[in-house]
Design an enzyme around this catalytic site. Structure first.
Site, short mmCIF file in Angstrom:
data_model
loop_
_atom_site.label_atom_id
_atom_site.label_comp_id
_atom_site.label_asym_id
_atom_site.label_seq_id
_atom_site.Cartn_x
_atom_site.Cartn_y
_atom_site.Cartn_z
N TRP A 1 0.85 -1.21 0.00
CA TRP A 1 0.00 0.00 0.00
C TRP A 1 0.88 1.26 0.00
CZ3 TRP A 1 -3.60 1.41 4.77
CH2 TRP A 1 -4.27 2.62 4.50
N ASP B 1 1.02 -8.73 -1.56
CA ASP B 1 -0.33 -8.18 -1.67
C ASP B 1 -0.27 -6.75 -2.20
OD1 ASP B 1 -3.29 -8.37 -0.78
OD2 ASP B 1 -2.64 -6.49 0.14
N TYR C 1 -4.08 1.35 -4.86
CA TYR C 1 -2.90 1.87 -4.15
C TYR C 1 -2.08 2.75 -5.10
CZ TYR C 1 -3.79 -1.76 -0.58
OH TYR C 1 -4.36 -2.56 0.38
N GLN D 1 -9.52 -10.93 3.88
CA GLN D 1 -8.42 -10.06 4.31
C GLN D 1 -9.00 -9.02 5.28
OE1 GLN D 1 -5.33 -6.78 2.50
NE2 GLN D 1 -5.58 -8.63 1.29
N TYR E 1 -4.36 -7.86 7.70
CA TYR E 1 -3.63 -6.66 7.28
C TYR E 1 -3.34 -5.68 8.43
CZ TYR E 1 -7.88 -3.56 6.53
OH TYR E 1 -9.01 -2.78 6.63
N ARG F 1 -2.16 9.14 7.34
CA ARG F 1 -2.20 8.87 8.78
C ARG F 1 -2.56 10.12 9.59
NH1 ARG F 1 3.28 5.30 8.97
NH2 ARG F 1 3.86 6.91 7.48
N GLY G 1 3.63 -4.30 5.78
CA GLY G 1 4.05 -3.24 4.86
C GLY G 1 5.52 -2.88 5.09
N GLN H 1 13.47 -1.97 6.66
CA GLN H 1 12.29 -2.22 7.50
C GLN H 1 11.91 -3.70 7.44
OE1 GLN H 1 9.18 0.50 6.21
NE2 GLN H 1 9.88 2.07 7.63
N1 LIG Z 1 -7.60 -4.68 2.40
C1 LIG Z 1 -7.45 -3.51 2.94
O1 LIG Z 1 -8.41 -2.71 3.04
C2 LIG Z 1 -6.10 -3.15 3.48
C3 LIG Z 1 -5.97 -2.04 4.34
C4 LIG Z 1 -4.70 -1.78 4.86
C5 LIG Z 1 -3.62 -2.58 4.51
N2 LIG Z 1 -3.78 -3.61 3.62
C6 LIG Z 1 -2.62 -4.45 3.21
O2 LIG Z 1 -1.80 -4.79 4.32
C7 LIG Z 1 -0.49 -4.27 4.13
C8 LIG Z 1 0.13 -3.92 5.46
O3 LIG Z 1 -0.63 -2.94 6.10
P1 LIG Z 1 -0.08 -1.48 6.39
O4 LIG Z 1 0.94 -1.16 5.39
O5 LIG Z 1 -1.27 -0.63 6.57
O6 LIG Z 1 0.49 -1.56 7.86
P2 LIG Z 1 1.63 -2.29 8.68
O7 LIG Z 1 2.20 -3.45 7.98
O8 LIG Z 1 1.03 -2.48 10.01
O9 LIG Z 1 2.70 -1.10 8.74
C9 LIG Z 1 3.52 -0.82 7.65
C10 LIG Z 1 4.20 0.52 7.85
O10 LIG Z 1 4.93 0.53 9.07
C11 LIG Z 1 6.18 1.19 8.91
N3 LIG Z 1 7.20 0.15 9.15
C12 LIG Z 1 7.29 -1.08 8.60
N4 LIG Z 1 8.36 -1.75 9.07
C13 LIG Z 1 8.94 -0.95 9.96
C14 LIG Z 1 10.08 -1.06 10.77
N5 LIG Z 1 10.81 -2.17 10.78
N6 LIG Z 1 10.40 0.00 11.56
C15 LIG Z 1 9.67 1.12 11.56
N7 LIG Z 1 8.56 1.29 10.80
C16 LIG Z 1 8.21 0.27 10.00
C17 LIG Z 1 6.22 1.72 7.49
O11 LIG Z 1 5.68 3.06 7.44
P3 LIG Z 1 6.53 4.37 7.86
O12 LIG Z 1 7.98 4.06 7.67
O13 LIG Z 1 6.02 5.44 6.97
O14 LIG Z 1 6.15 4.64 9.29
C18 LIG Z 1 5.25 0.78 6.77
O15 LIG Z 1 4.66 1.34 5.63
C19 LIG Z 1 -0.70 -3.11 3.14
O16 LIG Z 1 0.51 -2.73 2.50
C20 LIG Z 1 -1.72 -3.71 2.22
O17 LIG Z 1 -1.11 -4.63 1.34
C21 LIG Z 1 -5.01 -3.89 3.14
#
Ligand SMILES: NC(=O)c1ccc[n+]([C@@H]2O[C@H](COP(=O)([O-])OP(=O)(O)OC[C@H]3O[C@@H](n4cnc5c(N)ncnc54)[C@H](OP(=O)(O)O)[C@@H]3O)[C@@H](O)[C@H]2O)c1
Length: 316
Positions: free
Chosen positions: A21, A56, A61, A178, A206, A232, A284, A290
């Protein structure tokens, strides 16, 4: 990396999948601020090198951009990972997001996604949101026709309730759901977890780190510096009064992670993966570094007393 079978399909997904995303960038309503495509591509390659076997994405996106970047990153690869994408969120010339899942629209979207991803078949095609309500059945019929036409291998849905899963199961049972699932958004445990367990529906959870909040790296200072086009800013969990509650929770989690010798990010992902019904957590990453941290969560098993301690904090 360990794998789990996705529902009744023959897809064996690694317990961590890469989510793309944020790789869509900032230039749309639900963007994440500026994102360098080369960093996104490095994160995708790092995911594959770390043993992750599925990725995914979604058409919406970055309004096609995330799929295009993924297509570029995987171009020419002999053995591509399993690719999951989504439909039912489109956009117009003014970049407004449209909610639509008529039959023609779903079929057209699948063709567009195949082109952007530069592949011939989508491994897992998901309806992004159960909207508009009156098109749920029509959209689901179109999804199943895509399987018959060989454009798609398996079909699933995202953000559906148990009753909406029941509705589409009258036509055909979905392979997967999901849902959002994290310590900040644990509602999935109530109805959906038992429903998916009973009906053998695969679960790809997710935002297990709640968009980065549960990594412990989001602070009030970082929030103040976040790009203006990072969505955010509009999420109540990143704003007061919830931000203070969430940061307090993180301070309670920090010593637990320290005692286990893991990071907060790894603790959050392992917590979501503790249910065998959760096939995989979609994590993500905006860059390779990361991902190097988060991927290690795949081998973490949380002791029961730790889960109980965390859940007691969540109850509070
Ligand atoms: N179906 C749906 O409606 C839906 C909705 C949401 C998500 N999704 C899917 O789920 C995936 C994951 O969700 P998400 O991206 O919302 O959230 P997440 O995996 O909970 O968080 C990812 C974000 O956290 C930060 N991050 C990741 N690893 C890190 C680390 N090691 N240290 C510090 N910060 C870190 C990054 O943003 P920063 O560096 O900018 O802080 C990254 O973009 C999405 O990419 C998408 O494919 C689907």
């Amino acid at each position: 990396m360990k794998t789990r079978k996705l529902g009744d399909s023959d897809l064996h997904l690694t317990v961590i999948g890469l989510g793309t995303w944020a790789q869509g960038g900032g230039d749309w309503k639900f963007g994440w601020g500026p994102q360098d495509d080369q960093q996104s591509i490095a994160a995708i390659h790092q995911a594959i090198d770390s043993g992750i076997n599925w990725i995914d994405t979604a058409a919406v996106y970055g309004l096609g951009h995330s799929e295009e970047v993924l297509g570029k990153a995987l171009k020419g690869m002999a053995q591509k990972p399993i690719i999951a994408t989504k439909c039912a969120r489109r956009w117009d010339d003014q970049r407004n997001i449209l909610k639509i899942q008529t039959k023609d629209s779903v079929k057209e979207e699948a063709e567009n996604s195949l082109k952007r991803l530069q592949i011939e078949t989508i491994d897992l095609y998901q309806v992004h949101w159960p909207e508009p309500d009156e098109q749920i059945e029509e959209g689901w019929e179109a999804m199943n026709e895509l399987v018959q036409e060989g454009k798609v291998r398996y079909v699933g849905v995202s953000n559906y309730s148990a009753s909406q899963l029941e509705r589409i199961s009258q036509i055909k049972k979905p392979t997967s759901l999901q849902p959002p699932y994290s310590m900040i958004k644990p509602d999935f445990e109530q109805d959906l977890l038992p429903y998916c367990q009973q009906h053998h529906i695969g679960v790809v959870a997710y935002s297990p780190m709640y968009k980065g909040l549960l990594t412990g790296k989001i602070t009030r200072e970082r929030m103040a510096k976040l790009a203006l086009n990072d969505h955010r800013h509009n999420d109540p969990n990143f704003n007061e009064p919830k931000l203070t509650q969430n940061l307090d929770l993180i301070e309670k989690l920090r010593p637990i992670a320290d005692d286990l010798g893991i990071t907060l990010a790894q603790l959050s992902i392992a917590w979501a993966l503790r249910w065998p019904t959760v096939t995989s957590a979609i994590v993500g990453a905006r860059n390779a570094k990361q991902l190097q941290e988060t991927v290690a969560a795949s081998s973490v098993e949380l002791p029961t007393n730790v889960v109980e301690e965390i859940n007691a904090y969540l109850e509070e």
